[in-house]
Design a protein around this motif. Structure first.
Motif, PDB file in Angstrom:
ATOM      1  N   HIS A   1      -1.024   4.826  -6.582  1.00 22.27           N
ATOM      2  CA  HIS A   1      -1.870   6.012  -6.486  1.00 22.27           C
ATOM      3  C   HIS A   1      -3.215   5.646  -5.881  1.00 22.27           C
ATOM      4  CE1 HIS A   1      -4.246   9.471  -7.868  1.00 22.27           C
ATOM      5  NE2 HIS A   1      -3.095  10.115  -7.812  1.00 22.27           N
ATOM      6  N   GLU A   2      -3.793   4.575  -6.390  1.00 27.95           N
ATOM      7  CA  GLU A   2      -5.087   4.097  -5.865  1.00 27.95           C
ATOM      8  C   GLU A   2      -4.949   3.732  -4.384  1.00 27.95           C
ATOM      9  OE1 GLU A   2      -9.096   3.139  -6.027  1.00 27.95           O
ATOM     10  OE2 GLU A   2      -7.990   3.702  -7.832  1.00 27.95           O
ATOM     11  N   GLN A   3      -3.864   3.079  -4.031  1.00 28.43           N
ATOM     12  CA  GLN A   3      -3.641   2.664  -2.645  1.00 28.43           C
ATOM     13  C   GLN A   3      -3.448   3.867  -1.725  1.00 28.43           C
ATOM     14  OE1 GLN A   3      -0.416  -0.131  -2.068  1.00 28.43           O
ATOM     15  NE2 GLN A   3      -0.221   0.425   0.070  1.00 28.43           N
ATOM     16  N   HIS A   4      -2.658   4.846  -2.148  1.00 30.70           N
ATOM     17  CA  HIS A   4      -2.357   6.001  -1.293  1.00 30.70           C
ATOM     18  C   HIS A   4      -3.513   7.005  -1.211  1.00 30.70           C
ATOM     19  CE1 HIS A   4       1.806   4.606  -1.600  1.00 30.70           C
ATOM     20  NE2 HIS A   4       2.069   5.394  -0.573  1.00 30.70           N
ATOM     21  N   TYR A   5      -4.167   7.248  -2.336  1.00 32.00           N
ATOM     22  CA  TYR A   5      -5.139   8.337  -2.386  1.00 32.00           C
ATOM     23  C   TYR A   5      -6.567   7.901  -2.657  1.00 32.00           C
ATOM     24  CZ  TYR A   5      -0.588  10.460  -2.977  1.00 32.00           C
ATOM     25  OH  TYR A   5       0.728  10.789  -2.827  1.00 32.00           O
ATOM     26  N   GLY A   6      -6.764   6.644  -3.039  1.00 28.80           N
ATOM     27  CA  GLY A   6      -8.112   6.136  -3.261  1.00 28.80           C
ATOM     28  C   GLY A   6      -8.801   6.694  -4.494  1.00 28.80           C
TER      29      GLY A   6
ATOM     30  N   GLN B   1      -6.699  19.821  -1.501  1.00 28.49           N
ATOM     31  CA  GLN B   1      -7.995  19.831  -2.169  1.00 28.49           C
ATOM     32  C   GLN B   1      -7.816  20.094  -3.667  1.00 28.49           C
ATOM     33  OE1 GLN B   1     -10.908  22.359  -0.359  1.00 28.49           O
ATOM     34  NE2 GLN B   1     -12.466  21.896  -1.889  1.00 28.49           N
ATOM     35  N   ASP B   2      -6.920  20.992  -4.019  1.00 29.59           N
ATOM     36  CA  ASP B   2      -6.679  21.303  -5.426  1.00 29.59           C
ATOM     37  C   ASP B   2      -5.884  20.214  -6.137  1.00 29.59           C
ATOM     38  OD1 ASP B   2      -8.062  23.693  -5.272  1.00 29.59           O
ATOM     39  OD2 ASP B   2      -6.259  24.863  -4.815  1.00 29.59           O
ATOM     40  N   TYR B   3      -4.996  19.549  -5.415  1.00 26.72           N
ATOM     41  CA  TYR B   3      -4.143  18.501  -5.989  1.00 26.72           C
ATOM     42  C   TYR B   3      -4.246  17.235  -5.127  1.00 26.72           C
ATOM     43  CZ  TYR B   3      -2.307  22.520  -8.465  1.00 26.72           C
ATOM     44  OH  TYR B   3      -2.194  23.652  -9.231  1.00 26.72           O
ATOM     45  N   PRO B   4      -5.349  16.490  -5.299  1.00 30.63           N
ATOM     46  CA  PRO B   4      -5.586  15.326  -4.439  1.00 30.63           C
ATOM     47  C   PRO B   4      -4.753  14.100  -4.796  1.00 30.63           C
ATOM     48  CG  PRO B   4      -7.356  15.538  -6.025  1.00 30.63           C
ATOM     49  CD  PRO B   4      -6.456  16.731  -6.216  1.00 30.63           C
TER      50      PRO B   4
END
Length: 123
Positions: free
Chosen positions: A30-35, A77-80
């Motif tokens: 999750h951290e890798q894909h979305y930061g 934007q609502d579901y980052p």
């Protein structure tokens, strides 16, 4: 020989993964894909769903399912971000059958290779 930490998914054999390993994998991916930091509505429910999927399909299928979900999800934007609860509830019906079909295809190919090797040994 030292024991590998249960959260260290990079150094554990996939067959040895459990819900804790999968949670760490989810957080890291999750951290890798979305930061952003991984969050879940209920870690207890996610844990039960992970355990259930692992019991039914095995760790390799669950990992491939998670990878497929990350590959297809487009943040808004609502579901980052994405979590296993969303994967299980909304992506499972679409992605899991594809993962299972790919696993079955690989098994058929592996069996054919093994049979060809057995036949060549016989000849």
């Amino acid at each position: 020989m030292s024991k590998i930490n249960v959260k260290d998914w990079r150094n554990r054999d996939i067959a040895d993964w459990n819900t804790t390993t999968f949670r760490q994998y989810l957080a890291d991916q999750h951290e890798q894909h979305y930061g952003i930091t991984y969050t879940a509505r209920s870690f207890a429910i996610e844990g039960r769903w992970l355990k259930s999927m692992v019991a039914e399909h095995g760790t390799e299928v669950v990992k491939a399912f998670i990878d497929g979900c990350f590959k297809e999800y487009r943040p808004t934007q609502d579901y980052p971000g994405l979590n296993f609860g969303f994967m299980y509830s909304y992506q499972r019906a679409r992605i899991l059958p594809r993962v299972l079909a790919e696993v079955k295809r690989r098994q058929v190919v592996q069996r054919a290779v093994e049979e060809a090797e057995d036949l060549s040994d016989w000849l």
